[in-house]
Design an enzyme around this catalytic site. Structure first.
Site, PDB file in Angstrom:
ATOM      1  CG  ASP A 214     -11.996   9.280  18.483  1.00  0.00           C
ATOM      2  OD1 ASP A 214     -12.826   9.629  18.581  1.00  0.00           O
ATOM      3  OD2 ASP A 214     -11.150   8.392  17.556  1.00  0.00           O
TER       4      ASP A 214
ATOM      5  CG  ASP B  21      -5.072   3.842  10.765  1.00  0.00           C
ATOM      6  OD1 ASP B  21      -5.468   4.069  10.651  1.00  0.00           O
ATOM      7  OD2 ASP B  21      -3.908   4.115  11.447  1.00  0.00           O
TER       8      ASP B  21
ATOM      9  CG  HIS C  16      -7.969   4.477  12.765  1.00  0.00           C
ATOM     10  ND1 HIS C  16      -7.289   5.231  13.083  1.00  0.00           N
ATOM     11  CD2 HIS C  16      -8.837   5.763  12.282  1.00  0.00           C
ATOM     12  CE1 HIS C  16      -7.248   6.298  12.491  1.00  0.00           C
ATOM     13  NE2 HIS C  16      -8.261   7.174  12.789  1.00  0.00           N
TER      14      HIS C  16
ATOM     15  CD  GLU D  18      -4.553   4.183  15.126  1.00  0.00           C
ATOM     16  OE1 GLU D  18      -4.464   4.156  14.123  1.00  0.00           O
ATOM     17  OE2 GLU D  18      -3.994   5.003  15.063  1.00  0.00           O
TER      18      GLU D  18
END
Ligand code: GLP
Length: 275
Positions: free
Chosen positions: A67, A142, A144, A149
């Site tokens: 990413d 979270d 991911h 997400e």
């Protein structure tokens, strides 16, 4: 799925680097999927050591990063602290210390003028390289993988995503605050490989350390498969997945005894097979 639990971050990093080095020795032109964040830094350090001390050769290796933030790119004219791109992170923490040709390393281009077209092109590049042999992964707070997400489809492909407030807060504390960059100026979008893209890698290696990740590790490994914890897609993965945790990150898992037993038992099984 192999779950390996080690006492410390350093041990976790050594195990991870060992797995990657073994692949590079067996397949010198392998394709690695790489990750950023604080978690893999120790692994990169150990691989750099292996390159310098033991001649681990990266000259034919190709890499694709998971990413990148949209709107930022590597800017060598700025000091490291002021250039928050993942491209810069990879260069400083890994690429500049090893003998990998620059053209063999691809980090999504956060400065592209056509992000959607670029994402498609990125997928095509992975395919043209023959697919990813080993995808290195961290775990966001979270749950991911990459920047997938909560709510991302588990079949998603490389695409532009808006970041959650939690991720923005984490990034602000980790990088931007120190660099004097305001919350308003921070990138709010990223390009990320999708969960579907990640699941196509032939093998995967997920690293997680620290007590602050213990809850989310337990949810991802022992909870249900859900788009609310995108790393739980690991349970749909058909390739060879190794998870290396330090003790703190493993502290909320219910079946630790079994994982420790399974590691030993499988080692014995392979040793016997080799005799
Ligand atoms: C970011 C990255 C993820 C990474 C996560 C965890 O969100 N996009 O790929 O796994 O951070 O970062 P850290 O290793 O610093 O905890």
């Amino acid at each position: 799925m192999n779950i390996l639990i080690r006492n410390t971050y350093e041990e976790m990093s050594r195990v991870a680097a060992g797995i990657i080095a073994k692949l590079i020795k067996a397949k010198p032109n392998c394709v690695l999927g790489l990750a950023t964040g604080s978690t893999p830094i120790g692994t990169y350090k150990e691989l750099i050591r292996m390159h310098k001390d033991e001649g681990l050769d990266f000259s034919q290796v190709r890499t694709f990063n998971l990413d990148e933030y949209l709107g930022v790119g590597m800017d060598l004219t700025k000091p490291y602290e002021l250039d928050q791109s993942y491209a810069r992170f990879m260069y400083e923490e890994f690429f500049k210390h090893i003998n990998i040709p620059e053209e063999n390393t691809l980090v999504p281009d956060g400065l592209t003028s056509d992000p959607d077209g670029y994402c498609q092109w990125y997928e095509e590049q992975i395919k043209a390289a023959g697919g990813i042999d080993l995808q290195l992964l961290g775990l966001g707070r979270d749950g991911h993988w990459g920047f997938n997400e909560p709510g991302s489809s588990l079949a998603s492909r490389t695409r532009v995503v808006p970041l959650t407030q939690e991720t923005l807060d984490d990034n602000y504390e980790a990088f931007y605050k120190k660099a004097g960059i305001s919350r308003e100026e921070m990138p709010k979008f990223a390009i990320t490989m999708g969960i579907g893209t990640i699941l196509e890698a032939r093998s995967a290696l997920m690293l997680v350390n620290g007590e602050h990740k213990a809850d989310i590790v337990a949810q991802a490994i022992e909870g249900p498969v859900t788009s609310q914890v995108t790393a739980s897609a690991m349970h749909l993965y058909g390739g060879d997945l190794t998870i290396v945790l330090d003790q703190a990150a493993a502290s909320k898992l219910k079946r630790v005894d079994y994982y420790l037993h399974a590691e030993k038992a499988m080692q014995e099984y392979f040793d016997k097979k080799q005799k």
